[in-house]
Design a protein around this motif. Structure first.
Motif, PDB file in Angstrom:
ATOM      1  N   TRP A  91       1.062  -0.939   0.404  1.00 64.74           N
ATOM      2  CA  TRP A  91       0.060   0.130  -0.379  1.00 64.74           C
ATOM      3  C   TRP A  91       0.935   1.386   0.042  1.00 64.74           C
ATOM      4  O   TRP A  91       0.366   1.781  -0.899  1.00 64.74           O
ATOM      5  N   LYS A 112     -15.418  -0.459   4.210  1.00 66.33           N
ATOM      6  CA  LYS A 112     -15.690  -0.873   5.409  1.00 66.33           C
ATOM      7  C   LYS A 112     -14.709  -1.385   5.906  1.00 66.33           C
ATOM      8  O   LYS A 112     -13.958  -2.286   6.520  1.00 66.33           O
ATOM      9  N   LEU A 113     -14.139  -0.139   6.690  1.00 65.77           N
ATOM     10  CA  LEU A 113     -13.037   0.207   6.961  1.00 65.77           C
ATOM     11  C   LEU A 113     -12.841  -0.449   8.873  1.00 65.77           C
ATOM     12  O   LEU A 113     -14.495  -0.303   9.286  1.00 65.77           O
ATOM     13  N   GLY A 148      -7.780  -9.167   7.979  1.00 67.35           N
ATOM     14  CA  GLY A 148      -8.006  -7.621   7.350  1.00 67.35           C
ATOM     15  C   GLY A 148      -8.331  -7.257   8.986  1.00 67.35           C
ATOM     16  O   GLY A 148      -7.797  -5.626   8.866  1.00 67.35           O
ATOM     17  N   GLU A 149      -8.450  -7.325   9.724  1.00 66.10           N
ATOM     18  CA  GLU A 149      -8.476  -6.842  11.192  1.00 66.10           C
ATOM     19  C   GLU A 149      -6.302  -6.218  11.498  1.00 66.10           C
ATOM     20  O   GLU A 149      -6.527  -5.553  11.727  1.00 66.10           O
ATOM     21  N   CYS A 180      -4.549   1.269   7.591  1.00 61.57           N
ATOM     22  CA  CYS A 180      -4.087   0.386   6.105  1.00 61.57           C
ATOM     23  C   CYS A 180      -5.506   1.138   5.671  1.00 61.57           C
ATOM     24  O   CYS A 180      -6.139   0.359   6.360  1.00 61.57           O
ATOM     25  N   ASP A 181      -5.643   1.889   4.467  1.00 61.25           N
ATOM     26  CA  ASP A 181      -7.379   1.379   3.684  1.00 61.25           C
ATOM     27  C   ASP A 181      -7.148   0.968   2.265  1.00 61.25           C
ATOM     28  O   ASP A 181      -8.176   1.221   2.067  1.00 61.25           O
ATOM     29  N   ARG A 195      -5.976  -3.472   9.309  1.00 61.60           N
ATOM     30  CA  ARG A 195      -7.113  -1.957   9.437  1.00 61.60           C
ATOM     31  C   ARG A 195      -6.001  -1.371  10.641  1.00 61.60           C
ATOM     32  O   ARG A 195      -5.363  -0.355  10.577  1.00 61.60           O
TER      33      ARG A 195
END
Length: 282
Positions: free
Chosen positions: A38, A281-282, A67-68, A75-76, A71
């Motif tokens: 990213w 969906k952040l 995913g968790e 990081c988006d 975030r």
């Protein structure tokens, strides 16, 4: 041209650290390589979950953990999970990944047969009713399908979904090229542009290619207005005989090529606008 969306496919479901020790497997190393990619310019992360032994699984708990962790690092990036799985899995087992509620999920659009040697094949079988079930399951969770097209005939399935009103514009197709498998297309300039010409209106196209095809095919896509996918899932080498050091290294090269031809790179926020993602969906 729209700004360039770079997808990073950090780890696949086949090869692991024996092939390249820099392939991330466990949730923390996957999350860190996503963040590094990213920072290098990627706005979408294509992810396969692995268990403690490094084996590919469709375990929703592992997907949620990855995913968790992404975030938690601020990081988006757009998170995209695979629904590929193993040919021995049921459809519902393959679809477990979407229960972790990514913004996008991959969707194979037809049959492929990969030779394993000794006359045996790794057969991935998916028929139109199954494809419809995948899309309806994704639609129920507001997840955008990334339709993986391995050969020109699979574009017919894209048109079928459009005719049935199951896809929202813009449609998103990923050309998978260069696989050593029946039912797939070689990574050549002619094949790439032929498939681009067959796409329905309002389609955004992305390309990923295996091994040595990755660099030329993504370069064609960058130059022609398409998007690009790079990463260790598709190519474990940076150059002939030189293993890639990380996913970020491959993203950096794609970004450098885009900058040289003056094609701006999309941030995750800009990529969401381009892709028509309605819910972040952040």
């Amino acid at each position: 041209m729209e700004k360039l969306i770079i997808t990073v496919a950090i780890t696949g479901g086949m090869h692991g650290k024996v092939a390249n020790p820099n392939i991330p497997e466990q949730p923390e190393e996957q999350a860190q390589q996503v963040v590094d990619a990213w920072n290098a310019g990627a706005s979408v992360a294509h992810i396969h979950a692995r268990n403690k032994d490094g084996v590919s699984v469709q375990d929703v708990a592992i997907y949620k953990e990855i995913g968790e962790r992404i975030r938690a690092k601020g990081c988006d990036i757009i998170i995209q999970y695979t629904t590929g799985g193993s040919p021995h899995m049921t459809i519902e087992e393959k679809l477990q990944s979407i229960e972790a509620n990514p913004e996008m999920a991959s969707l194979n659009m037809g049959l492929t047969n990969t030779p394993l040697g000794n006359g045996k094949y790794y057969a991935y079988i998916i028929d139109p009713p199954q494809i419809i079930h995948y899309v309806e399951s994704m639609n129920a969770r507001n997840i955008k399908p990334e339709m993986e097209v391995y050969a020109p005939n699979m574009i017919r399935q894209v048109n079928m979904l459009i005719e049935k009103g199951l896809l929202k514009k813009p449609y998103y197709v990923n050309f998978v090229m260069g696989m050593v498998a029946q039912g797939t297309v070689a990574a050549t300039r002619q094949n790439f542009f032929f498939m681009v010409d067959q796409l329905p209106p309002d389609t955004i196209y992305n390309v990923c290619a295996l091994g040595p095809g990755q660099l030329p095919m993504t370069s064609y896509s960058i130059l022609s207005g398409g998007m690009a996918r790079v990463g260790l899932e598709d190519n474990i080498y940076y150059a002939k005989g030189e293993l890639a050091k990380s996913n970020a290294q491959l993203v950096e090269r794609a970004a450098r090529i885009a900058n040289e031809v003056q094609r701006p790179i999309a941030s995750p926020e800009e990529a969401r606008r381009i892709l028509g993602l309605e819910q972040v969906k952040l």
